[in-house]
Scaffold this active site. Structure first.
Site, PDB file in Angstrom:
ATOM      1  N   ASP A 268      -9.849  -0.427  -6.957  1.00  0.00           N
ATOM      2  CA  ASP A 268      -9.091  -0.748  -5.742  1.00  0.00           C
ATOM      3  C   ASP A 268      -8.655  -2.207  -5.777  1.00  0.00           C
ATOM      4  O   ASP A 268      -9.418  -3.105  -5.416  1.00  0.00           O
ATOM      5  CB  ASP A 268      -9.960  -0.471  -4.507  1.00  0.00           C
ATOM      6  CG  ASP A 268      -9.219  -0.758  -3.199  1.00  0.00           C
ATOM      7  OD1 ASP A 268      -7.987  -0.947  -3.251  1.00  0.00           O
ATOM      8  OD2 ASP A 268      -9.888  -0.776  -2.150  1.00  0.00           O
ATOM      9  N   LYS A 275      -5.858  -7.618  -2.872  1.00  0.00           N
ATOM     10  CA  LYS A 275      -7.085  -8.303  -2.484  1.00  0.00           C
ATOM     11  C   LYS A 275      -7.164  -9.677  -3.141  1.00  0.00           C
ATOM     12  O   LYS A 275      -6.563  -9.890  -4.197  1.00  0.00           O
ATOM     13  CB  LYS A 275      -8.293  -7.490  -2.977  1.00  0.00           C
ATOM     14  CG  LYS A 275      -8.564  -6.209  -2.237  1.00  0.00           C
ATOM     15  CD  LYS A 275      -9.781  -5.494  -2.841  1.00  0.00           C
ATOM     16  CE  LYS A 275     -10.069  -4.198  -2.133  1.00  0.00           C
ATOM     17  NZ  LYS A 275     -10.494  -4.349  -0.742  1.00  0.00           N
ATOM     18  N   ASP A 286     -15.514   1.460  -6.355  1.00  0.00           N
ATOM     19  CA  ASP A 286     -14.935   2.080  -5.165  1.00  0.00           C
ATOM     20  C   ASP A 286     -14.855   3.610  -5.294  1.00  0.00           C
ATOM     21  O   ASP A 286     -14.255   4.277  -4.460  1.00  0.00           O
ATOM     22  CB  ASP A 286     -13.546   1.480  -4.896  1.00  0.00           C
ATOM     23  CG  ASP A 286     -13.160   1.498  -3.425  1.00  0.00           C
ATOM     24  OD1 ASP A 286     -14.071   1.645  -2.583  1.00  0.00           O
ATOM     25  OD2 ASP A 286     -11.956   1.376  -3.119  1.00  0.00           O
ATOM     26  N   ASP A 345      -4.233  -1.503   1.288  1.00  0.00           N
ATOM     27  CA  ASP A 345      -5.645  -1.637   0.928  1.00  0.00           C
ATOM     28  C   ASP A 345      -6.522  -0.692   1.757  1.00  0.00           C
ATOM     29  O   ASP A 345      -7.709  -0.545   1.477  1.00  0.00           O
ATOM     30  CB  ASP A 345      -6.080  -3.088   1.126  1.00  0.00           C
ATOM     31  CG  ASP A 345      -7.391  -3.401   0.426  1.00  0.00           C
ATOM     32  OD1 ASP A 345      -7.847  -2.562  -0.386  1.00  0.00           O
ATOM     33  OD2 ASP A 345      -7.958  -4.483   0.692  1.00  0.00           O
ATOM     34  N   GLU A 347      -6.791   2.461   1.628  1.00  0.00           N
ATOM     35  CA  GLU A 347      -6.348   3.612   0.831  1.00  0.00           C
ATOM     36  C   GLU A 347      -7.349   4.759   0.817  1.00  0.00           C
ATOM     37  O   GLU A 347      -6.970   5.907   0.632  1.00  0.00           O
ATOM     38  CB  GLU A 347      -6.059   3.152  -0.607  1.00  0.00           C
ATOM     39  CG  GLU A 347      -7.267   3.073  -1.558  1.00  0.00           C
ATOM     40  CD  GLU A 347      -8.330   2.066  -1.131  1.00  0.00           C
ATOM     41  OE1 GLU A 347      -7.999   1.160  -0.342  1.00  0.00           O
ATOM     42  OE2 GLU A 347      -9.486   2.190  -1.568  1.00  0.00           O
ATOM     43  N   ARG A 349      -9.112   6.211   3.125  1.00  0.00           N
ATOM     44  CA  ARG A 349      -8.912   7.207   4.200  1.00  0.00           C
ATOM     45  C   ARG A 349      -7.727   8.108   3.882  1.00  0.00           C
ATOM     46  O   ARG A 349      -7.692   9.268   4.308  1.00  0.00           O
ATOM     47  CB  ARG A 349      -8.750   6.473   5.536  1.00  0.00           C
ATOM     48  CG  ARG A 349      -7.553   5.562   5.593  1.00  0.00           C
ATOM     49  CD  ARG A 349      -7.659   4.511   6.692  1.00  0.00           C
ATOM     50  NE  ARG A 349      -8.555   3.414   6.331  1.00  0.00           N
ATOM     51  CZ  ARG A 349      -8.836   2.375   7.111  1.00  0.00           C
ATOM     52  NH1 ARG A 349      -8.304   2.300   8.320  1.00  0.00           N
ATOM     53  NH2 ARG A 349      -9.651   1.414   6.714  1.00  0.00           N
TER      54      ARG A 349
END
Ligand code: BES
Ligand code: MN
Ligand code: ZN
Length: 497
Positions: A268, A275, A286, A345, A347, A349
């Site tokens: 991620d 990020k 992740d 970010d 992502e 969900r």
């Protein structure tokens, strides 16, 4: 001790190697322990007095080459009062005992006895579970060893007990759980250049060996199903997204399954909402939710659990790229609901929205439990001790909480509600993928809830517990394999026929 570790179960007579025994308050030892230590009774009393060791929990006494015993080392571990120990403390104790065995030792004997006498077979298996998890290391990419890391290539730990055959049998079952935790830890520790979605799917496919049915859906298949949210996350990656569905049918033929769903973001970066560099390497983890689901399926199949289970994992990589999705984009989920992307970010969900709906629609499960390293906010709220639990079903939530207390993989229930749900309404679509600065882990859960209908559901936000949690007696690794023991216990206690 090394990873090539053999466990054995033996009678109390003639311990070999490093000897580890347990001791209660006021230096109370069990009968077999007393017998084994009788040649050094005086040394033991003097050493204990010199070290002010009385058997308090968390304390230990270490005697090197005790004359009269012909053993390289004796370790006495204080446990306080047996009546104060919870079952999860026995697992911890196994880790503590293992931790007292020097890494250079090739043989050790752990006396599975408290002051009142020998442990039961299941307790010995729990002790061995703790010992196994304590020994876990991830050294796959280390080609050199420092001098102080030299270890024997093989080592053997014997648990001395009153009924070795019964202990061996209990361990065969518990070893399945240990193997599941180890698999989950391994997957999480693997770097993202090795473990991208396709490779993750291949490793999950390895479970067919144990009788698990594994289906891998590729991008074309997911497009056909209309999984625009999951596919949107992966569209900036050079690696193709995958959806893996695992099935274990150990229950009644045709009985509705229970379902576990994992977030499998193999890396991620944040995507276009990228990020900061600091700590970004942790985002190889992740996919810990997905790793837990795979570890759980392995454990259940290896111990032939009498239950029908679905495990489904959404595997993607969230990358910034010319093809990546943008803030402002609107995606259509398989359920038909649309989502406006505010922050690329957020992502996880999006991935789960499609997988939850797919599993619910196709399998009509009795309940769904999803695991995800979903939000940084849950780490702010609960730290590394509890996972955040969100649920639409009090009974299921209560059972998960109980399994958490029993195993030590604890959960803390967080609220859901229409006031929070409002925060993800969107000007342009049915919802947006972030809800603003406050209650970040709750608004994330509200989005998931929009994809589960009335099916009993629990969402576990494991961002604080699955990776980067502090070292414990049963885990020295960056990844904990959190959730495998919890969910295995939930199934064993409530859902096996
Ligand atoms: N994977 C992260 C959450 C995370 C953070 C897991 C730290 C483990 C450790 C997730 O995809 C994410 O980026 N969440 C954002 C959401 C925000 C953009 C609404 C977060 O929590 O900051
Ligand atoms: Mn993210
Ligand atoms: Zn993420």
């Amino acid at each position: 001790m090394p990873a090539a570790l053999k466990f054995g179960f033996t009678p109390f007579a003639r311990p070999r190697g490093v000897l580890v025994v347990f001791c209660e308050d006021n230096l109370k030892l069990g009968p077999a322990t007393q017998r084994a230590l009788s040649p050094i009774g005086d040394i033991l009393r003097r050493a204990a007095a010199a070290d002010r060791f009385t058997g308090k929990p968390g304390s230990s006494l270490d005697i090197v080459a005790p004359s009269g015993l012909n053993l390289p080392r004796l370790v006495v571990i204080g446990i306080g009062k047996e009546s104060d120990l919870k079952p999860r403390d026995i697992v911890k104790l196994g880790g503590t005992a293992m931790g007292k065995v020097p890494t250079a030792a090739a043989t050790a004997t752990i006396f599975a006895e408290f002051a009142s006498g020998a442990l039961k077979a299941t307790q010995i298996a729990d002790l061995a579970l703790g010992a196994r998890l304590r020994c876990y290391t991830f050294d796959l990419y280390k080609t050199k060893r420092k001098d102080d890391e030299e270890r024997p290539s093989r080592a053997e730990v014997s648990f001395a007990c009153s009924n070795p055959a019964a202990a061996e049998k209990a361990w065969a079952r518990t070893a399945a759980i240990a193997d599941g935790v180890v698999l989950a830890r391994d997957l999480v520790n693997e770097p993202a250049n090795i473990l991208y979605p396709g490779e993750f799917a291949r490793r999950a496919s390895g479970l067919t060996r144990l009788g698990i049915g594994v289906e891998v859906l590729d991008v074309a298949a997911m497009k056909k199903l209309g999984m625009g949210a999951l596919l949107g996350v992966g569209q900036g990656s050079a690696h193709e997204s995958k959806l893996v569905v695992m099935r274990w049918n150990g229950g009644k033929r045709g009985a509705d399954p229970i379902a576990f769903i994992g977030k499998g973001v193999c890396f991620d970066t944040g995507g276009i909402s990228i990020k900061p560099a600091q700590g970004m390497e942790d985002m190889k983890g992740d996919m810990a939710g997905a790793a837990c689901v795979v570890g759980l399926m392995r454990a259940l199949a290896a111990r032939k659990a009498r239950v029908n289970v679905i495990g489904a994992i959404g595997l993607v990589e969230n990358m910034p790229d010319g093809k990546a999705q943008r803030p402002g984009d609107i995606v259509k989920t398989m359920s038909g609901q649309t989502i406006e992307i505010i922050n690329t970010d957020a992502e996880g969900r999006l991935v789960l929205a499609d997988v939850l709906h797919y599993v619910n629609k196709r399998f009509k499960p009795k309940f769904m439990i999803n695991l995800a390293t979903l939000t940084g906010s849950i780490v702010v709220a609960l730290g590394h001790e509890y996972a955040g639990m969100f649920s639409n079903d009090d009974k299921l939530a209560e059972r998960v909480a109980k399994a958490g207390e029993a195993t030590g993989e604890r959960v803390w229930r967080m609220p859901l509600g229409s006031e929070y749900d409002k925060l993800i309404d969107s000007k342009f679509a049915d919802m947006k993928n972030t809800g603003g600065r406050w209650a970040g882990s709750i608004t994330a859960a509200q989005l998931l809830q929009r994809f589960v209908n009335k099916t009993p559901w629990v969402h576990l936000d494991v961002a604080g517990t699955a990776i980067g949690s502090p070292q414990t007696d049963i885990n020295k690794s960056w990844s904990s394999g959190w959730g495998v023991r919890l969910l295995e216990r939930l199934i064993e206690d409530y859902y096996e026929r």
